[in-house]
Motif scaffolding. Structure first.
Motif, PDB file in Angstrom:
ATOM      1  N   THR A  48      22.848  12.494  13.708  1.00  0.00           N
ATOM      2  CA  THR A  48      23.170  13.795  14.280  1.00  0.00           C
ATOM      3  C   THR A  48      21.885  14.563  14.572  1.00  0.00           C
ATOM      4  O   THR A  48      20.804  14.171  14.125  1.00  0.00           O
ATOM      5  CB  THR A  48      24.044  14.605  13.294  1.00  0.00           C
ATOM      6  OG1 THR A  48      24.395  15.860  13.894  1.00  0.00           O
ATOM      7  CG2 THR A  48      23.319  14.868  11.989  1.00  0.00           C
ATOM      8  N   THR A  49      22.031  15.657  15.291  1.00  0.00           N
ATOM      9  CA  THR A  49      20.898  16.571  15.491  1.00  0.00           C
ATOM     10  C   THR A  49      20.970  17.750  14.528  1.00  0.00           C
ATOM     11  O   THR A  49      20.060  18.568  14.491  1.00  0.00           O
ATOM     12  CB  THR A  49      20.860  17.091  16.942  1.00  0.00           C
ATOM     13  OG1 THR A  49      22.095  17.735  17.231  1.00  0.00           O
ATOM     14  CG2 THR A  49      20.605  15.964  17.924  1.00  0.00           C
ATOM     15  N   VAL A  50      22.017  17.839  13.716  1.00  0.00           N
ATOM     16  CA  VAL A  50      22.140  18.903  12.719  1.00  0.00           C
ATOM     17  C   VAL A  50      20.984  18.777  11.725  1.00  0.00           C
ATOM     18  O   VAL A  50      20.678  17.677  11.264  1.00  0.00           O
ATOM     19  CB  VAL A  50      23.495  18.829  11.987  1.00  0.00           C
ATOM     20  CG1 VAL A  50      23.556  19.816  10.831  1.00  0.00           C
ATOM     21  CG2 VAL A  50      24.636  19.060  12.961  1.00  0.00           C
ATOM     22  N   ALA A  51      20.339  19.876  11.409  1.00  0.00           N
ATOM     23  CA  ALA A  51      19.229  19.954  10.446  1.00  0.00           C
ATOM     24  C   ALA A  51      18.001  19.156  10.874  1.00  0.00           C
ATOM     25  O   ALA A  51      17.133  18.877  10.062  1.00  0.00           O
ATOM     26  CB  ALA A  51      19.676  19.511   9.048  1.00  0.00           C
ATOM     27  N   ARG A  52      17.893  18.821  12.128  1.00  0.00           N
ATOM     28  CA  ARG A  52      16.755  18.008  12.580  1.00  0.00           C
ATOM     29  C   ARG A  52      15.538  18.864  12.865  1.00  0.00           C
ATOM     30  O   ARG A  52      15.643  20.055  13.094  1.00  0.00           O
ATOM     31  CB  ARG A  52      17.111  17.226  13.834  1.00  0.00           C
ATOM     32  CG  ARG A  52      17.218  18.093  15.079  1.00  0.00           C
ATOM     33  CD  ARG A  52      17.565  17.259  16.303  1.00  0.00           C
ATOM     34  NE  ARG A  52      17.785  18.098  17.454  1.00  0.00           N
ATOM     35  CZ  ARG A  52      16.860  18.410  18.348  1.00  0.00           C
ATOM     36  NH1 ARG A  52      15.641  17.935  18.226  1.00  0.00           N
ATOM     37  NH2 ARG A  52      17.134  19.177  19.375  1.00  0.00           N
ATOM     38  N   SER A  60      19.919   7.307  14.051  1.00  0.00           N
ATOM     39  CA  SER A  60      20.772   6.748  13.002  1.00  0.00           C
ATOM     40  C   SER A  60      20.796   7.657  11.782  1.00  0.00           C
ATOM     41  O   SER A  60      20.015   8.593  11.670  1.00  0.00           O
ATOM     42  CB  SER A  60      20.232   5.375  12.571  1.00  0.00           C
ATOM     43  OG  SER A  60      20.236   4.482  13.647  1.00  0.00           O
ATOM     44  N   SER A  61      21.700   7.334  10.863  1.00  0.00           N
ATOM     45  CA  SER A  61      21.788   8.062   9.592  1.00  0.00           C
ATOM     46  C   SER A  61      21.814   7.033   8.461  1.00  0.00           C
ATOM     47  O   SER A  61      21.856   5.827   8.703  1.00  0.00           O
ATOM     48  CB  SER A  61      23.053   8.926   9.561  1.00  0.00           C
ATOM     49  OG  SER A  61      24.218   8.119   9.605  1.00  0.00           O
ATOM     50  N   LEU A  62      21.821   7.512   7.242  1.00  0.00           N
ATOM     51  CA  LEU A  62      21.944   6.677   6.048  1.00  0.00           C
ATOM     52  C   LEU A  62      23.364   6.866   5.547  1.00  0.00           C
ATOM     53  O   LEU A  62      23.795   7.991   5.317  1.00  0.00           O
ATOM     54  CB  LEU A  62      20.937   7.121   4.991  1.00  0.00           C
ATOM     55  CG  LEU A  62      21.039   6.476   3.611  1.00  0.00           C
ATOM     56  CD1 LEU A  62      20.757   4.975   3.691  1.00  0.00           C
ATOM     57  CD2 LEU A  62      20.079   7.157   2.650  1.00  0.00           C
ATOM     58  N   ALA A  63      24.122   5.765   5.396  1.00  0.00           N
ATOM     59  CA  ALA A  63      25.521   5.863   4.960  1.00  0.00           C
ATOM     60  C   ALA A  63      25.759   5.056   3.699  1.00  0.00           C
ATOM     61  O   ALA A  63      25.208   3.965   3.526  1.00  0.00           O
ATOM     62  CB  ALA A  63      26.445   5.375   6.068  1.00  0.00           C
ATOM     63  N   VAL A  90      16.749  20.143   2.451  1.00  0.00           N
ATOM     64  CA  VAL A  90      17.739  20.459   3.474  1.00  0.00           C
ATOM     65  C   VAL A  90      18.069  19.158   4.188  1.00  0.00           C
ATOM     66  O   VAL A  90      17.204  18.298   4.349  1.00  0.00           O
ATOM     67  CB  VAL A  90      17.218  21.560   4.439  1.00  0.00           C
ATOM     68  CG1 VAL A  90      16.005  21.101   5.210  1.00  0.00           C
ATOM     69  CG2 VAL A  90      18.310  22.035   5.370  1.00  0.00           C
ATOM     70  N   PHE A  91      19.333  18.986   4.586  1.00  0.00           N
ATOM     71  CA  PHE A  91      19.744  17.765   5.266  1.00  0.00           C
ATOM     72  C   PHE A  91      21.103  17.976   5.923  1.00  0.00           C
ATOM     73  O   PHE A  91      21.805  18.948   5.649  1.00  0.00           O
ATOM     74  CB  PHE A  91      19.807  16.579   4.297  1.00  0.00           C
ATOM     75  CG  PHE A  91      20.663  16.815   3.085  1.00  0.00           C
ATOM     76  CD1 PHE A  91      22.003  16.478   3.071  1.00  0.00           C
ATOM     77  CD2 PHE A  91      20.115  17.394   1.948  1.00  0.00           C
ATOM     78  CE1 PHE A  91      22.787  16.709   1.957  1.00  0.00           C
ATOM     79  CE2 PHE A  91      20.895  17.628   0.823  1.00  0.00           C
ATOM     80  CZ  PHE A  91      22.241  17.283   0.821  1.00  0.00           C
ATOM     81  N   ALA A  92      21.473  17.033   6.784  1.00  0.00           N
ATOM     82  CA  ALA A  92      22.805  17.011   7.384  1.00  0.00           C
ATOM     83  C   ALA A  92      23.643  16.017   6.592  1.00  0.00           C
ATOM     84  O   ALA A  92      23.139  14.983   6.155  1.00  0.00           O
ATOM     85  CB  ALA A  92      22.715  16.583   8.842  1.00  0.00           C
ATOM     86  N   VAL A  93      24.933  16.335   6.420  1.00  0.00           N
ATOM     87  CA  VAL A  93      25.816  15.455   5.653  1.00  0.00           C
ATOM     88  C   VAL A  93      27.240  15.548   6.198  1.00  0.00           C
ATOM     89  O   VAL A  93      27.635  16.593   6.730  1.00  0.00           O
ATOM     90  CB  VAL A  93      25.777  15.797   4.142  1.00  0.00           C
ATOM     91  CG1 VAL A  93      26.327  17.180   3.869  1.00  0.00           C
ATOM     92  CG2 VAL A  93      26.484  14.751   3.305  1.00  0.00           C
ATOM     93  N   THR A 158      33.164   6.766   3.511  1.00  0.00           N
ATOM     94  CA  THR A 158      31.709   6.890   3.631  1.00  0.00           C
ATOM     95  C   THR A 158      31.216   8.309   3.379  1.00  0.00           C
ATOM     96  O   THR A 158      31.972   9.275   3.457  1.00  0.00           O
ATOM     97  CB  THR A 158      31.220   6.498   5.043  1.00  0.00           C
ATOM     98  OG1 THR A 158      31.788   7.413   5.993  1.00  0.00           O
ATOM     99  CG2 THR A 158      31.584   5.083   5.395  1.00  0.00           C
ATOM    100  N   LEU A 159      29.932   8.387   3.120  1.00  0.00           N
ATOM    101  CA  LEU A 159      29.166   9.626   3.137  1.00  0.00           C
ATOM    102  C   LEU A 159      27.912   9.303   3.929  1.00  0.00           C
ATOM    103  O   LEU A 159      27.260   8.295   3.671  1.00  0.00           O
ATOM    104  CB  LEU A 159      28.782  10.100   1.738  1.00  0.00           C
ATOM    105  CG  LEU A 159      27.942  11.384   1.752  1.00  0.00           C
ATOM    106  CD1 LEU A 159      28.541  12.401   0.803  1.00  0.00           C
ATOM    107  CD2 LEU A 159      26.512  11.107   1.419  1.00  0.00           C
ATOM    108  N   ARG A 160      27.621  10.133   4.943  1.00  0.00           N
ATOM    109  CA  ARG A 160      26.419   9.940   5.754  1.00  0.00           C
ATOM    110  C   ARG A 160      25.461  11.102   5.556  1.00  0.00           C
ATOM    111  O   ARG A 160      25.876  12.247   5.471  1.00  0.00           O
ATOM    112  CB  ARG A 160      26.775   9.822   7.234  1.00  0.00           C
ATOM    113  CG  ARG A 160      27.503   8.545   7.551  1.00  0.00           C
ATOM    114  CD  ARG A 160      27.530   8.287   9.033  1.00  0.00           C
ATOM    115  NE  ARG A 160      28.664   8.928   9.666  1.00  0.00           N
ATOM    116  CZ  ARG A 160      28.828   9.008  10.984  1.00  0.00           C
ATOM    117  NH1 ARG A 160      27.919   8.506  11.805  1.00  0.00           N
ATOM    118  NH2 ARG A 160      29.885   9.587  11.486  1.00  0.00           N
ATOM    119  N   VAL A 161      24.170  10.771   5.517  1.00  0.00           N
ATOM    120  CA  VAL A 161      23.093  11.742   5.361  1.00  0.00           C
ATOM    121  C   VAL A 161      22.108  11.527   6.504  1.00  0.00           C
ATOM    122  O   VAL A 161      21.823  10.388   6.875  1.00  0.00           O
ATOM    123  CB  VAL A 161      22.374  11.544   4.006  1.00  0.00           C
ATOM    124  CG1 VAL A 161      21.168  12.454   3.889  1.00  0.00           C
ATOM    125  CG2 VAL A 161      23.335  11.754   2.860  1.00  0.00           C
TER     126      VAL A 161
END
Length: 182
Positions: A48-52, A60-63, A90-93, A158-161
């Protein structure tokens, strides 16, 4: 709002989904997945672009996948030379419908032997910016920031970060905070 300076940042755009130890994309620090995670339960879906940061694309993200991961964690280690200046992350989740519903954050300043709770958050099914802050360290030593996952109900939940930054001053608040106790 302007963010604090990043000590270490992980955008996961070059992460292949197999490594369980991930160096910072920029800056310093290392992200380590708990021994209970494996290449089968960690992956790299769309981000995502959230918190970027301004220079980061969605990528990509970490899932983390599966209810067998309830109680498992991932953690960020920051070396002693920088640890005292770290004041937040801070991060997107986001999670899937049967994914991990809670995220507990704790800090260790003794090499990961003991952890002091920082906060607990409810994870939603949409990408959102989360932020955790803590007071300046009174003692020296390496810093370990542990994020523990819980509440998944499905084997494919899942949980993605994404766009995780370790900051040198407290971050602003999370977007529309979700209460920790419904």
């Amino acid at each position: 709002t302007a963010e604090a300076a990043s000590v270490g940042h992980w955008h996961f755009n070059t992460y292949d989904g197999d490594a369980l130890t991930i160096p910072a994309s920029t800056g310093i620090g290392q992200l380590t997945c708990a021994p209970g995670w494996s290449a089968e339960t960690v992956s790299s879906p769309a981000g995502t672009t959230v918190a970027r940061s301004a220079a980061t694309v969605a990528g990509s993200s970490l899932a983390f996948v599966g209810h067998s991961g309830n109680g498992q964690w991932f953690q960020i280690s920051v070396p002693e030379a920088t640890a005292q200046s770290v004041r937040g992350i801070v991060f997107a989740v986001r999670r899937s419908g049967t994914g991990f519903t809670s995220l507990n954050v704790g800090l260790s300043r003794d090499g990961g032997k003991t952890f002091v709770p920082v906060d607990r958050r409810v994870v939603t099914e949409s990408w959102r910016r989360e932020a955790f802050a803590w007071p300046a360290a009174k003692q020296s030593g390496p810093l370990t920031i542990r994020l523990q996952l819980d509440g998944a109900t499905g084997s494919r939940g899942t949980l993605r970060v994404d766009n995780l930054s370790v900051l040198d001053s407290p971050p602003g608040p999370a977007e529309d905070p979700v209460p920790t106790h419904p």
